[in-house]
Design a protein around this motif. Structure first.
Motif, PDB file in Angstrom:
ATOM      1  N   PHE A 176       0.862  -1.188   0.000  1.00 53.39           N
ATOM      2  CA  PHE A 176       0.000   0.000   0.000  1.00 53.39           C
ATOM      3  C   PHE A 176       0.897   1.237   0.000  1.00 53.39           C
ATOM      4  O   PHE A 176       1.092   1.871   1.042  1.00 53.39           O
ATOM      5  CB  PHE A 176      -0.931   0.001   1.218  1.00 53.39           C
ATOM      6  CG  PHE A 176      -1.811  -1.198   1.311  1.00 53.39           C
ATOM      7  CD1 PHE A 176      -3.000  -1.268   0.605  1.00 53.39           C
ATOM      8  CD2 PHE A 176      -1.449  -2.280   2.121  1.00 53.39           C
ATOM      9  CE1 PHE A 176      -3.817  -2.381   0.692  1.00 53.39           C
ATOM     10  CE2 PHE A 176      -2.262  -3.397   2.207  1.00 53.39           C
ATOM     11  CZ  PHE A 176      -3.446  -3.460   1.492  1.00 53.39           C
ATOM     12  N   PRO A 177       1.468   1.594  -1.147  1.00 53.05           N
ATOM     13  CA  PRO A 177       2.423   2.710  -1.206  1.00 53.05           C
ATOM     14  C   PRO A 177       1.796   4.026  -0.739  1.00 53.05           C
ATOM     15  O   PRO A 177       0.577   4.230  -0.827  1.00 53.05           O
ATOM     16  CB  PRO A 177       2.806   2.767  -2.690  1.00 53.05           C
ATOM     17  CG  PRO A 177       2.439   1.427  -3.245  1.00 53.05           C
ATOM     18  CD  PRO A 177       1.257   0.967  -2.463  1.00 53.05           C
ATOM     19  N   TYR A 178       2.649   4.887  -0.276  1.00 52.69           N
ATOM     20  CA  TYR A 178       2.223   6.216   0.172  1.00 52.69           C
ATOM     21  C   TYR A 178       1.621   6.995  -0.999  1.00 52.69           C
ATOM     22  O   TYR A 178       2.244   7.133  -2.059  1.00 52.69           O
ATOM     23  CB  TYR A 178       3.431   6.955   0.742  1.00 52.69           C
ATOM     24  CG  TYR A 178       3.192   8.395   1.102  1.00 52.69           C
ATOM     25  CD1 TYR A 178       2.441   8.736   2.221  1.00 52.69           C
ATOM     26  CD2 TYR A 178       3.732   9.431   0.329  1.00 52.69           C
ATOM     27  CE1 TYR A 178       2.230  10.061   2.560  1.00 52.69           C
ATOM     28  CE2 TYR A 178       3.535  10.758   0.662  1.00 52.69           C
ATOM     29  CZ  TYR A 178       2.777  11.066   1.779  1.00 52.69           C
ATOM     30  OH  TYR A 178       2.567  12.383   2.113  1.00 52.69           O
ATOM     31  N   PRO A 179       0.404   7.518  -0.848  1.00 52.27           N
ATOM     32  CA  PRO A 179      -0.267   8.216  -1.966  1.00 52.27           C
ATOM     33  C   PRO A 179       0.264   9.632  -2.136  1.00 52.27           C
ATOM     34  O   PRO A 179      -0.374  10.614  -1.753  1.00 52.27           O
ATOM     35  CB  PRO A 179      -1.740   8.212  -1.533  1.00 52.27           C
ATOM     36  CG  PRO A 179      -1.689   8.196  -0.040  1.00 52.27           C
ATOM     37  CD  PRO A 179      -0.464   7.416   0.336  1.00 52.27           C
ATOM     38  N   VAL A 180       1.428   9.744  -2.753  1.00 52.86           N
ATOM     39  CA  VAL A 180       2.119  11.026  -2.819  1.00 52.86           C
ATOM     40  C   VAL A 180       1.342  12.073  -3.600  1.00 52.86           C
ATOM     41  O   VAL A 180       1.441  13.283  -3.305  1.00 52.86           O
ATOM     42  CB  VAL A 180       3.529  10.825  -3.418  1.00 52.86           C
ATOM     43  CG1 VAL A 180       3.447  10.355  -4.859  1.00 52.86           C
ATOM     44  CG2 VAL A 180       4.360  12.081  -3.302  1.00 52.86           C
ATOM     45  N   ARG A 199      -5.979  11.702   2.504  1.00 47.87           N
ATOM     46  CA  ARG A 199      -5.507  10.336   2.254  1.00 47.87           C
ATOM     47  C   ARG A 199      -4.079  10.145   2.755  1.00 47.87           C
ATOM     48  O   ARG A 199      -3.727   9.088   3.276  1.00 47.87           O
ATOM     49  CB  ARG A 199      -5.588  10.012   0.765  1.00 47.87           C
ATOM     50  CG  ARG A 199      -7.012   9.818   0.246  1.00 47.87           C
ATOM     51  CD  ARG A 199      -7.005   9.191  -1.136  1.00 47.87           C
ATOM     52  NE  ARG A 199      -6.369   7.870  -1.108  1.00 47.87           N
ATOM     53  CZ  ARG A 199      -6.103   7.158  -2.206  1.00 47.87           C
ATOM     54  NH1 ARG A 199      -6.386   7.662  -3.400  1.00 47.87           N
ATOM     55  NH2 ARG A 199      -5.541   5.981  -2.107  1.00 47.87           N
ATOM     56  N   ARG A 200      -3.245  11.173   2.590  1.00 48.32           N
ATOM     57  CA  ARG A 200      -1.864  11.048   3.055  1.00 48.32           C
ATOM     58  C   ARG A 200      -1.798  10.968   4.578  1.00 48.32           C
ATOM     59  O   ARG A 200      -1.028  10.187   5.147  1.00 48.32           O
ATOM     60  CB  ARG A 200      -1.037  12.230   2.543  1.00 48.32           C
ATOM     61  CG  ARG A 200      -0.730  12.123   1.057  1.00 48.32           C
ATOM     62  CD  ARG A 200       0.129  13.276   0.597  1.00 48.32           C
ATOM     63  NE  ARG A 200      -0.663  14.487   0.409  1.00 48.32           N
ATOM     64  CZ  ARG A 200      -0.218  15.724   0.660  1.00 48.32           C
ATOM     65  NH1 ARG A 200       0.996  15.909   1.109  1.00 48.32           N
ATOM     66  NH2 ARG A 200      -0.990  16.761   0.438  1.00 48.32           N
ATOM     67  N   LEU A 201      -2.604  11.778   5.251  1.00 48.67           N
ATOM     68  CA  LEU A 201      -2.655  11.707   6.715  1.00 48.67           C
ATOM     69  C   LEU A 201      -3.202  10.363   7.182  1.00 48.67           C
ATOM     70  O   LEU A 201      -2.743   9.813   8.191  1.00 48.67           O
ATOM     71  CB  LEU A 201      -3.507  12.850   7.266  1.00 48.67           C
ATOM     72  CG  LEU A 201      -2.875  14.244   7.253  1.00 48.67           C
ATOM     73  CD1 LEU A 201      -3.899  15.281   7.702  1.00 48.67           C
ATOM     74  CD2 LEU A 201      -1.651  14.284   8.169  1.00 48.67           C
ATOM     75  N   LEU A 202      -4.195   9.845   6.461  1.00 54.46           N
ATOM     76  CA  LEU A 202      -4.755   8.541   6.812  1.00 54.46           C
ATOM     77  C   LEU A 202      -3.695   7.450   6.685  1.00 54.46           C
ATOM     78  O   LEU A 202      -3.596   6.564   7.538  1.00 54.46           O
ATOM     79  CB  LEU A 202      -5.955   8.240   5.917  1.00 54.46           C
ATOM     80  CG  LEU A 202      -6.664   6.898   6.165  1.00 54.46           C
ATOM     81  CD1 LEU A 202      -7.222   6.848   7.587  1.00 54.46           C
ATOM     82  CD2 LEU A 202      -7.780   6.687   5.142  1.00 54.46           C
ATOM     83  N   TRP A 203      -2.896   7.507   5.620  1.00 56.09           N
ATOM     84  CA  TRP A 203      -1.824   6.512   5.446  1.00 56.09           C
ATOM     85  C   TRP A 203      -0.829   6.581   6.595  1.00 56.09           C
ATOM     86  O   TRP A 203      -0.433   5.553   7.150  1.00 56.09           O
ATOM     87  CB  TRP A 203      -1.105   6.761   4.121  1.00 56.09           C
ATOM     88  CG  TRP A 203      -0.118   5.671   3.762  1.00 56.09           C
ATOM     89  CD1 TRP A 203      -0.340   4.587   2.961  1.00 56.09           C
ATOM     90  CD2 TRP A 203       1.241   5.575   4.199  1.00 56.09           C
ATOM     91  NE1 TRP A 203       0.790   3.810   2.878  1.00 56.09           N
ATOM     92  CE2 TRP A 203       1.783   4.394   3.631  1.00 56.09           C
ATOM     93  CE3 TRP A 203       2.055   6.348   5.016  1.00 56.09           C
ATOM     94  CZ2 TRP A 203       3.099   3.993   3.856  1.00 56.09           C
ATOM     95  CZ3 TRP A 203       3.364   5.948   5.246  1.00 56.09           C
ATOM     96  CH2 TRP A 203       3.875   4.786   4.667  1.00 56.09           C
ATOM     97  N   LEU A 204      -0.430   7.792   6.973  1.00 50.17           N
ATOM     98  CA  LEU A 204       0.527   7.940   8.072  1.00 50.17           C
ATOM     99  C   LEU A 204      -0.078   7.475   9.393  1.00 50.17           C
ATOM    100  O   LEU A 204       0.602   6.827  10.202  1.00 50.17           O
ATOM    101  CB  LEU A 204       0.969   9.399   8.173  1.00 50.17           C
ATOM    102  CG  LEU A 204       2.054   9.694   9.212  1.00 50.17           C
ATOM    103  CD1 LEU A 204       3.335   8.950   8.880  1.00 50.17           C
ATOM    104  CD2 LEU A 204       2.324  11.196   9.295  1.00 50.17           C
TER     105      LEU A 204
END
Length: 643
Positions: free
Chosen positions: A593-597, A603-608
């Motif tokens: 699940f790569p970081y959604p750059v 979405r980026r905060l959710l990944w972190l």
């Protein structure tokens, strides 16, 4: 490495010889001395009922105080069989806060390591009480520090968005480094190391009134000393800037000199705040000092937002001074609230405590001054590298300050009063407590190290990648952050070991440790910077702190006469597998699940958030399954807070 300690006021003369066959070891409490036993047997023909539990009986002075105040011993003292606080302590706590402090609710003395070992023998597990007290204080401070560090990151995000990574900002960071070095050396360094132990001892033995006089005398000395340093700093600013940033062009150097002169009064503000923090911590108040930096960061942020339409690097200097004022005022006013007002008075020449404080100040300042050369080395050598190198190292260091302040500094500050109560003459007990405190620090910081090393790019992208912050700055800051993170275990260990060294009154050893840090950092920086640039400087700093921790542990073990045995095979067998599992989880998350750059901030905060929560859950569950004793201390701290 800010707050230092002195040894416990308890001397060895009243220590009863240990005997493994005596029944009091089964209870985990210290038995009364032979003199107390003879006194009791003479007066009543046998031991008093409160000695049946095996707990230490109050001294005759405490007994007379209790009997005078209430006509006899308090019922809760007899029921618990534990030593109650002296009447002076009770009066002090009631006077300062209107009631007993939360950590004094039980009224019982924290068990020594000998008692813990006795219980470990009888019940198969170490009581968490002693370390739980430290964890309780640390958890209170973490709450305030978390807010402070989060606002600190917001502050750096705003600065990065408005200024990027430029030579103009490099000039500001050099100027701020000079002011910050003075703060760390004098205000939060030698001042805390010399004032806090002496003030705490006077507060404990002579009461609030005498402690108040000592604090006010210290205020006068502080004002005079800071005024001298500020004037000298303003006059010598061109020379200092030339030393710190010799690679600057003439216009960049002139700007750094002007900014340095404007920010030197910052030293007076933070020095007064550091003195107030020492007073508050000595009186059992840890939360307010921990949120004071949050108020400072908030003032900085609001000021920059207010002047963003007319922005210049001089606004940054004004924001720093405004934040320093807020930092000082909160803590000074809180001292007034606790009836410990800070106001300058004429020091008395015959004041032995003030002389003791000044005597301790000089060797501590010498050692800490060496330690403050490390950021100077990075910025001095960074000025010879490509433009923006100092800025990316500073941004990476700012991110590192979140776990460093949230965990390492709070735990080390909580260790301070606990180590002060340890009797350095009882080397086995002193060693056990210092070792357990170091292990708890490593237990918390090692997963942070693994996490930052793996997801540094994602963290830096979320925090800084906007506005003037370029693609190069993103990659450079990420690399520096991952390399800085490797030094966190060394920093965590060194903070506790240095406090133990000061508790045993070994200023020469402290100077030697800081000397090793500087020498390793300078040698490694010169060796690595030509090939690796800013990355070499970051790795050199991590190597220096690791080497310093190893050397400090060696000096402390030699003084105690016993090995610290911090990294025992049994402890490592419990801690390493959970770290590997956590690292595997993060790598798998990045792969599948790569970081959604290119996605939005949500979405980026959710990944972190998923990566942080998931790795914390993996580490927590696996360490519980491995039966790590650190969880017993956390459980004891939570149970104490509920009470």
């Amino acid at each position: 490495m800010k707050e230092e300690e002195i040894s416990s006021v308890c001397g060895p003369e009243n220590t009863a010889p240990e005997n493994s066959g005596r029944p009091e070891e089964l209870s985990g409490c210290e038995a009364p001395s032979s003199r107390e036993a003879r006194s009791e047997e003479t007066t009543s023909g046998g031991k008093r009922p409160d000695a049946l539990s095996g707990c230490e009986v109050p001294s005759s002075r405490e007994a007379r105080s209790d009997e005078t105040a209430s006509g006899g011993k308090r019922p809760e003292e007899e029921l618990s069989g534990c030593e109650a606080p002296s009447s002076r302590e009770a009066r002090s706590e009631e006077t300062t806060s209107g009631g007993k402090r939360p950590d004094a609710l039980s009224g019982c003395e924290v068990p020594s390591s000998r008692e813990a070992r006795s219980e470990e023998t009888t019940s198969g597990g170490k009581r968490p009480d002693a370390l739980s007290g430290m964890v309780t204080h640390a958890m209170r401070m973490m709450a305030g520090t978390l807010l402070s560090r989060v606002l600190g990151l917001v502050r750096e995000m705003l600065t990065a968005a408005l200024f990027g990574a430029t030579r103009q900002l490099d000039a500001f960071f050099v100027a701020y480094t000079i002011a910050n070095l003075s703060r760390q050396l004098l205000a939060e360094g030698a001042l805390s190391a010399s004032f806090v132990p002496v003030f705490s001892r006077v507060l404990e033995t002579e009461g609030n009134e005498r402690a108040r006089k000592l604090a006010n005398e210290a205020v006068t000395v502080l004002i005079c000393g800071c005024a001298f340093v500020i004037i000298a700093g303003i006059l010598l600013a061109p020379l200092i800037v030339g030393i710190i940033a010799p690679g600057f062009a003439p216009d960049e150097r002139a700007l750094a000199v002007s900014l340095s002169r404007a920010m030197f009064p910052f030293l007076m503000l933070v020095s007064a705040a550091a003195l107030a923090m020492g007073v508050l911590n000595s009186m059992g108040c840890f939360f307010i000092p921990s949120i004071a930096p949050a108020l400072s960061n908030l003032a900085y942020i609001l000021f920059l937002l207010a002047v963003r339409r007319h922005l210049s690097v001089w606004n940054l200097a004004m924001a720093v001074l405004l934040g320093g004022c807020c930092h000082m005022l909160l803590q000074v006013l809180w001292c007034y609230k606790l009836r410990m007002p800070l106001r300058p008075v004429m020091p008395r020449r015959d004041d032995t405590q003030l002389r003791s404080m000044m005597t301790l100040f000089l060797p501590y300042a010498a050692g800490l001054s060496l330690n403050q050369l490390n950021p100077v080395i990075s910025r001095m050598l960074g000025s010879f590298l490509s433009a923006g190198s100092i800025s990316v190292l500073t941004y990476a260091d700012r991110v590192l300050q979140l776990p460093l302040g949230l965990f390492v500094i709070t735990i080390s500050q909580a260790v301070l009063p606990m180590l002060s109560r340890q009797n350095p003459e009882k080397t086995a007990e002193f060693r056990d407590f210092a070792r357990d405190a170091i292990r708890f620090n490593l237990f918390v910081i090692l997963p942070v190290t693994v996490g930052l090393a793996i997801v540094s790019r994602e963290v830096v992208h979320i925090l800084f990648f906007r506005g003037a912050f370029s693609e190069w700055a993103w990659g450079a800051t990420s690399t520096a952050l991952s390399l800085y993170a490797l030094g966190l275990p060394g920093m965590a260990s060194n903070t506790v070991i240095m406090r133990a060294i000061y508790a045993r009154r070994l200023p020469r050893a402290a100077v030697m440790v800081t000397g090793v840090t500087v020498c390793v950092n300078l040698a490694a920086s010169l060796l690595l910077m030509r090939t690796f640039g800013y990355a070499g400087l970051a790795f050199a700093a991590s190597s220096a702190f690791t080497a310093a921790a190893v050397f400090a542990a060696h000096l402390l073990a030699r003084d105690i006469g016993e090995k610290l045995s911090i990294l025992e095979t049994k402890w490592l067998a419990r801690i390493v597998p959970p770290l590997l599992l956590m690292g595997g989880f993060l790598l798998a998350l990045k792969y599948f699940f790569p970081y959604p750059v290119d996605s939005g901030m949500t979405r980026r905060l959710l990944w972190l958030a998923v990566s942080v929560a998931g790795s914390a859950a993996v580490y927590g569950v696996s360490t519980i399954a491995a039966r790590c004793t650190e969880w017993q201390w956390i459980k004891g701290a939570l149970a104490g807070k509920r009470r």
